[in-house]
Design a protein around this motif. Structure first.
Motif, PDB file in Angstrom:
ATOM      1  N   PRO A  75     -44.175  66.622  26.301  1.00 59.98           N
ATOM      2  CA  PRO A  75     -44.335  67.140  24.932  1.00 59.98           C
ATOM      3  C   PRO A  75     -45.609  67.940  24.719  1.00 59.98           C
ATOM      4  O   PRO A  75     -45.650  68.821  23.851  1.00 59.98           O
ATOM      5  N   LEU A 194     -38.533  70.503  21.731  1.00 59.67           N
ATOM      6  CA  LEU A 194     -38.271  69.257  22.455  1.00 59.67           C
ATOM      7  C   LEU A 194     -36.831  68.780  22.269  1.00 59.67           C
ATOM      8  O   LEU A 194     -36.228  68.223  23.195  1.00 59.67           O
ATOM      9  N   LYS A 223     -39.255  62.087  23.274  1.00 61.62           N
ATOM     10  CA  LYS A 223     -40.056  63.312  23.299  1.00 61.62           C
ATOM     11  C   LYS A 223     -40.599  63.668  21.924  1.00 61.62           C
ATOM     12  O   LYS A 223     -41.755  64.102  21.791  1.00 61.62           O
ATOM     13  N   GLY A 227     -44.263  63.994  20.871  1.00 62.42           N
ATOM     14  CA  GLY A 227     -44.582  65.327  20.393  1.00 62.42           C
ATOM     15  C   GLY A 227     -45.241  65.311  19.029  1.00 62.42           C
ATOM     16  O   GLY A 227     -46.198  66.055  18.768  1.00 62.42           O
TER      17      GLY A 227
END
Length: 251
Positions: A75, A194, A223, A227
């Motif tokens: 990420p 992502l 993710k 992220g």
């Protein structure tokens, strides 16, 4: 220190170090900064390729699922894309993405060279090595295609949001660390990157050989959680750059 805490310590140190060094290089050595930021981008991407071969338990407390170990690293590639885009614009970000893509092809070629060499008779880990690094062509191709599409879309969306809200962002009078327009373009572009990367990769890599929905959900959730947690580092990066720009204007 428990392993669960230690991984977050490593994560915090890694993100903080890359973010601070990026700002320092952009401020002090602007002519080298694009190369430095692209280098950080490449190392995160290369590490993700290797860490993706290890499946880990991702424990959220209420729910537990499995995901590649790369979810802790990959990420941040989206954040580095934003960091490059913020300073150099979308066009140079596309160049950085292309450079990073070429390096990943070279990485796979170099690993293939190593895998075809005859191991020493006393090397006791050959089977484990081959199992880890002998990635199938289908998985590798799926990873590359997902990266190219999602990363370029990230750069495009980030640049578009910046153009659309630039005046409002500059007019914001509050603390730069809570500027909603900076958070918006970083969070939105990264979430799309992502999510799309997970959808494309899992579908192309495992369609017909594994249940897709659990894998897609696991990757998207993992993710995007990491992220989103990465976003404060981009906001910090932007805030430090803005202080430098403000200082130059005053001077």
């Amino acid at each position: 220190m428990p392993d669960g805490i230690l991984v977050w310590v490593y994560w915090l140190i890694g993100l903080s170090l890359v973010t601070y060094l990026s700002v320092y290089i952009v401020r002090r050595y602007r002519e080298y900064a694009f190369a430095a930021l692209t280098g950080f981008f490449i190392i995160y991407l290369g590490a993700s390729q290797i860490l993706a071969t290890r499946i880990i338990v991702f424990d959220l407390g209420l729910v537990t699922f499995f995901a590649p170990a790369s979810v802790f690293v990959y990420p941040f590639t989206a954040q580095v894309i934003d960091m490059i885009n913020e300073v150099y614009g979308a066009r140079m970000t596309y160049v950085a993405i292309l450079i990073a893509f070429v390096t990943q092809i070279l990485l796979m070629i170099f690993l293939a060279i190593g895998n075809t060499l005859t191991p020493a008779p006393f090397f006791g880990y050959e089977e484990a090595w081959q199992n880890i690094f002998a990635l199938s062509l289908r998985i590798t191709a799926a990873s590359w295609m997902a990266f190219l599409i999602a990363a370029n879309l990230d750069a495009y969306i980030f640049a578009g949001l910046k153009r659309r809200f630039l005046r409002r962002e500059e007019a914001f009078s509050g603390n730069a660390l809570v500027n909603p327009y900076v958070w918006l373009r970083s969070s939105a572009s990264d979430a799309i990157n992502l999510t799309l990367d997970s959808l494309i990769f899992v579908t192309l890599a495992f369609s017909g050989v594994a249940p897709l929905l659990p894998l897609i959900i696991g990757q998207i959730v993992a993710k995007n959680i990491i992220g989103f947690l990465d976003n404060p580092w981009f906001v910090w990066y932007k805030s430090m750059l803005r202080k430098e720009e403000t200082g130059r204007e005053i001077a």
